[in-house]
Write a protein that holds these residues in place. Structure first.
Motif, PDB file in Angstrom:
ATOM      1  N   VAL A 262       0.828  -1.209   0.000  1.00  0.00           N
ATOM      2  CA  VAL A 262       0.000   0.000   0.000  1.00  0.00           C
ATOM      3  C   VAL A 262       0.860   1.256   0.000  1.00  0.00           C
ATOM      4  N   VAL A 263       1.891   1.247   0.858  1.00  0.00           N
ATOM      5  CA  VAL A 263       2.761   2.425   0.920  1.00  0.00           C
ATOM      6  C   VAL A 263       3.437   2.668  -0.417  1.00  0.00           C
ATOM      7  N   GLN A 264       3.961   1.621  -1.037  1.00  0.00           N
ATOM      8  CA  GLN A 264       4.636   1.787  -2.313  1.00  0.00           C
ATOM      9  C   GLN A 264       3.656   2.158  -3.424  1.00  0.00           C
ATOM     10  N   ALA A 265       2.465   1.585  -3.369  1.00  0.00           N
ATOM     11  CA  ALA A 265       1.466   1.926  -4.386  1.00  0.00           C
ATOM     12  C   ALA A 265       1.050   3.383  -4.276  1.00  0.00           C
ATOM     13  N   GLU A 266       0.959   3.889  -3.048  1.00  0.00           N
ATOM     14  CA  GLU A 266       0.614   5.300  -2.875  1.00  0.00           C
ATOM     15  C   GLU A 266       1.731   6.217  -3.342  1.00  0.00           C
ATOM     16  N   ALA A 267       2.972   5.782  -3.155  1.00  0.00           N
ATOM     17  CA  ALA A 267       4.098   6.628  -3.547  1.00  0.00           C
ATOM     18  C   ALA A 267       4.377   6.565  -5.043  1.00  0.00           C
ATOM     19  N   GLY A 268       4.024   5.456  -5.700  1.00  0.00           N
ATOM     20  CA  GLY A 268       4.336   5.278  -7.110  1.00  0.00           C
ATOM     21  C   GLY A 268       3.775   6.360  -8.015  1.00  0.00           C
TER      22      GLY A 268
ATOM     23  N   VAL B  59       5.687   9.811  -7.906  1.00  0.00           N
ATOM     24  CA  VAL B  59       7.043   9.988  -8.449  1.00  0.00           C
ATOM     25  C   VAL B  59       7.197   9.399  -9.839  1.00  0.00           C
ATOM     26  N   VAL B  60       6.109   8.859 -10.410  1.00  0.00           N
ATOM     27  CA  VAL B  60       6.234   8.178 -11.691  1.00  0.00           C
ATOM     28  C   VAL B  60       6.724   9.111 -12.791  1.00  0.00           C
ATOM     29  N   ARG B  61       6.372  10.392 -12.728  1.00  0.00           N
ATOM     30  CA  ARG B  61       6.808  11.345 -13.746  1.00  0.00           C
ATOM     31  C   ARG B  61       8.085  12.074 -13.321  1.00  0.00           C
ATOM     32  N   SER B  62       8.140  12.447 -12.055  1.00  0.00           N
ATOM     33  CA  SER B  62       9.295  13.230 -11.603  1.00  0.00           C
ATOM     34  C   SER B  62      10.533  12.373 -11.386  1.00  0.00           C
ATOM     35  N   ASP B  63      10.355  11.134 -10.951  1.00  0.00           N
ATOM     36  CA  ASP B  63      11.507  10.267 -10.671  1.00  0.00           C
ATOM     37  C   ASP B  63      11.164   8.843 -11.078  1.00  0.00           C
ATOM     38  N   PRO B  64      11.260   8.540 -12.384  1.00  0.00           N
ATOM     39  CA  PRO B  64      10.880   7.206 -12.869  1.00  0.00           C
ATOM     40  C   PRO B  64      11.653   6.077 -12.197  1.00  0.00           C
ATOM     41  N   ASP B  65      12.938   6.327 -11.859  1.00  0.00           N
ATOM     42  CA  ASP B  65      13.720   5.263 -11.224  1.00  0.00           C
ATOM     43  C   ASP B  65      13.146   4.896  -9.852  1.00  0.00           C
ATOM     44  N   GLN B  66      12.769   5.908  -9.087  1.00  0.00           N
ATOM     45  CA  GLN B  66      12.182   5.634  -7.777  1.00  0.00           C
ATOM     46  C   GLN B  66      10.837   4.929  -7.914  1.00  0.00           C
ATOM     47  N   ALA B  67      10.058   5.343  -8.939  1.00  0.00           N
ATOM     48  CA  ALA B  67       8.776   4.669  -9.171  1.00  0.00           C
ATOM     49  C   ALA B  67       8.997   3.204  -9.532  1.00  0.00           C
ATOM     50  N   GLU B  68      10.051   2.937 -10.330  1.00  0.00           N
ATOM     51  CA  GLU B  68      10.347   1.550 -10.689  1.00  0.00           C
ATOM     52  C   GLU B  68      10.731   0.740  -9.447  1.00  0.00           C
ATOM     53  N   ARG B  69      11.526   1.354  -8.550  1.00  0.00           N
ATOM     54  CA  ARG B  69      11.891   0.657  -7.319  1.00  0.00           C
ATOM     55  C   ARG B  69      10.660   0.376  -6.438  1.00  0.00           C
ATOM     56  N   ALA B  70       9.712   1.350  -6.466  1.00  0.00           N
ATOM     57  CA  ALA B  70       8.498   1.148  -5.681  1.00  0.00           C
ATOM     58  C   ALA B  70       7.708  -0.049  -6.190  1.00  0.00           C
ATOM     59  N   PHE B  71       7.589  -0.150  -7.505  1.00  0.00           N
ATOM     60  CA  PHE B  71       6.858  -1.287  -8.065  1.00  0.00           C
ATOM     61  C   PHE B  71       7.609  -2.602  -7.855  1.00  0.00           C
ATOM     62  N   ASP B  72       8.945  -2.533  -7.901  1.00  0.00           N
ATOM     63  CA  ASP B  72       9.718  -3.735  -7.591  1.00  0.00           C
ATOM     64  C   ASP B  72       9.481  -4.173  -6.146  1.00  0.00           C
ATOM     65  N   ALA B  73       9.407  -3.201  -5.234  1.00  0.00           N
ATOM     66  CA  ALA B  73       9.157  -3.528  -3.828  1.00  0.00           C
ATOM     67  C   ALA B  73       7.790  -4.169  -3.645  1.00  0.00           C
ATOM     68  N   ILE B  74       6.792  -3.650  -4.413  1.00  0.00           N
ATOM     69  CA  ILE B  74       5.461  -4.252  -4.349  1.00  0.00           C
ATOM     70  C   ILE B  74       5.507  -5.704  -4.807  1.00  0.00           C
ATOM     71  N   ALA B  75       6.198  -5.948  -5.908  1.00  0.00           N
ATOM     72  CA  ALA B  75       6.287  -7.309  -6.441  1.00  0.00           C
ATOM     73  C   ALA B  75       7.025  -8.225  -5.461  1.00  0.00           C
ATOM     74  N   ASP B  76       8.141  -7.730  -4.901  1.00  0.00           N
ATOM     75  CA  ASP B  76       8.896  -8.551  -3.958  1.00  0.00           C
ATOM     76  C   ASP B  76       8.070  -8.886  -2.726  1.00  0.00           C
ATOM     77  N   ALA B  77       7.343  -7.875  -2.221  1.00  0.00           N
ATOM     78  CA  ALA B  77       6.514  -8.116  -1.037  1.00  0.00           C
ATOM     79  C   ALA B  77       5.429  -9.144  -1.336  1.00  0.00           C
ATOM     80  N   GLY B  78       4.825  -9.060  -2.503  1.00  0.00           N
ATOM     81  CA  GLY B  78       3.793 -10.024  -2.874  1.00  0.00           C
ATOM     82  C   GLY B  78       4.342 -11.426  -3.021  1.00  0.00           C
ATOM     83  N   ARG B  79       5.500 -11.550  -3.688  1.00  0.00           N
ATOM     84  CA  ARG B  79       6.098 -12.879  -3.851  1.00  0.00           C
ATOM     85  C   ARG B  79       6.500 -13.478  -2.504  1.00  0.00           C
ATOM     86  N   ASP B  80       7.094 -12.646  -1.648  1.00  0.00           N
ATOM     87  CA  ASP B  80       7.488 -13.145  -0.329  1.00  0.00           C
ATOM     88  C   ASP B  80       6.273 -13.604   0.477  1.00  0.00           C
ATOM     89  N   ALA B  81       5.196 -12.814   0.411  1.00  0.00           N
ATOM     90  CA  ALA B  81       3.975 -13.189   1.132  1.00  0.00           C
ATOM     91  C   ALA B  81       3.407 -14.498   0.608  1.00  0.00           C
TER      92      ALA B  81
END
Length: 376
Positions: free
Chosen positions: A190-196, A199-221
């Motif tokens: 939720v936190v990463q989805a809210e932040a994505g 920053v998706v336009r201003s900082d694409p790299d950070q947005a990509e890391r946020a989505f990676d974190a979402i995916a990692d959290a889901g896979r780990d769960a």
């Protein structure tokens, strides 16, 4: 009734050929037969009555009896069914004491007749005692069998109750683990989805890391849920039942949380020691729950996880710089999160406490015993 009828046959068959039959003789002979109808109800009283009539029959002898059939049956019954010990042994003792004078002095028996007269009722008495002993042994075995069956049923019920308790405890443990896993994963997602989107336009790299974190959290769960749910399936493949997370998995957990807006740092002091299996899992879940609530409720910018190993315990400290004093942090007022941390620590012989820091922020502190301390 049948015994009395059977005794009556040899008693009255000699009557037609007897030298003399008197009315008193008939009455005395009847007295050795008829009372046998009630011999089981009152063995001692019937034995006395039959003995009295048998003595009268022997003395009157018009007609007499070659064998005192009724008396032998009464003596056997008394030995077998007599209610009191004194009745049985008192009767046979009196019989043995009075037989010699009567047989030798009154009846003028020779030695052979005397021994026959004495030993025949004694033999009937001994046979009755053997029957009594066999019945008592059989009754004792039956009672023991019934007692063992009751004990077996009690043990079976106890095993079933223990199995039910174990199943309830296992379900509770799985539910608690699922709560921790899902709460942690969903909070990060939720936190990463809210932040994505921010920053998706201003900082694409950070947005990509946020989505990676979402995916990692889901896979780990998903992986942890498979491990937990695998124990509920009897035919589940062993490879699916991977080991549960332990202290060694904390760096990965900290790395996942660090990808959120909360910067997390891990410090380890001392030498890694062995923990019991339940304490090893509890250490991971305590840190996971503390970080989950930091992300969800604290509004913190940073958190610090410190593991301190001593000779006999592991000290866990999780601090953050969030709103440690605010009332909206429900878990910090004793909600499910803090209760779960305390329960996990206590369940493996440790302790846990939590509270706001004086200068702001919040602190969770737990002590868990090492394997050597538990054995000691």
């Amino acid at each position: 009734m049948l015994i009395a009828a059977a005794v009556a046959v040899p008693v009255f068959v000699p009557f037609p050929t007897a030298p003399e039959v008197t009315l008193l003789g008939v009455f005395l002979n009847l007295g050795t037969v008829v009372p046998l109808i009630w011999r089981r109800r009152a063995p001692f009283a019937i034995a006395l009555v039959v003995a009295f009539f048998a003595m009268g029959t022997s003395l009157h002898h018009r007609p007499g009896q070659m064998l005192q059939y009724g008396a032998l049956v009464a003596i056997y019954t008394l030995a077998d069914l007599g209610r009191h010990r004194w009745q049985r042994w008192g009767f046979i003792g009196a019989l043995v004491a009075t037989t010699p004078p009567g047989a030798l002095l009154i009846k003028k028996n020779d030695a052979g007749e005397f021994m026959f007269t004495l030993l025949l009722p004694v033999s009937a008495f001994l046979l009755g005692m053997l029957a009594r002993t066999a019945r008592e042994r059989s009754d004792a075995l039956l009672q023991r069998s019934v007692q063992l069956e009751r004990e077996r049923e009690a043990l079976e019920r106890e095993r079933e109750a223990e199995a039910a308790r174990a199943a309830a405890e296992e379900r509770s443990r799985i539910a608690r683990d699922m709560h921790d896993v899902l709460a942690h994963a969903v909070s990060i997602m939720v936190v990463q989805a809210e932040a994505g989107p921010v920053v998706v336009r201003s900082d694409p790299d950070q947005a990509e890391r946020a989505f990676d974190a979402i995916a990692d959290a889901g896979r780990d769960a998903m992986a942890q849920l498979r491990r937990m749910l695998g124990v509920l399936k009897e035919e589940q493949d062993y490879g699916v039942r991977a080991p549960r997370p332990t202290v060694d998995a904390l760096p990965e957990l900290v790395e996942h949380v660090d990808r959120t807006r909360v910067q997390v740092r891990l410090t380890v002091d001392g030498t890694r020691r062995d923990l019991p299996a339940d304490a090893d899992l509890a250490a991971y879940r305590i840190v996971q729950e503390a970080l989950t609530n930091t992300v969800k409720h604290a509004g913190a910018r940073s958190a610090h996880v410190r593991l301190r190993w001593t000779d006999d315990e592991l000290e866990i400290t999780v601090t953050d710089d969030g709103r440690g004093h605010e009332d909206d942090a429900g878990w910090r007022r004793g909600g499910d999160g803090l209760i779960g941390i305390r329960e996990r620590a206590v369940s493996c012989g440790g302790t846990a406490e939590a509270g706001p820091l004086p200068g702001g922020g919040f602190r969770v502190f737990a002590r868990l015993p090492c394997a050597a301390a538990v054995v000691a």
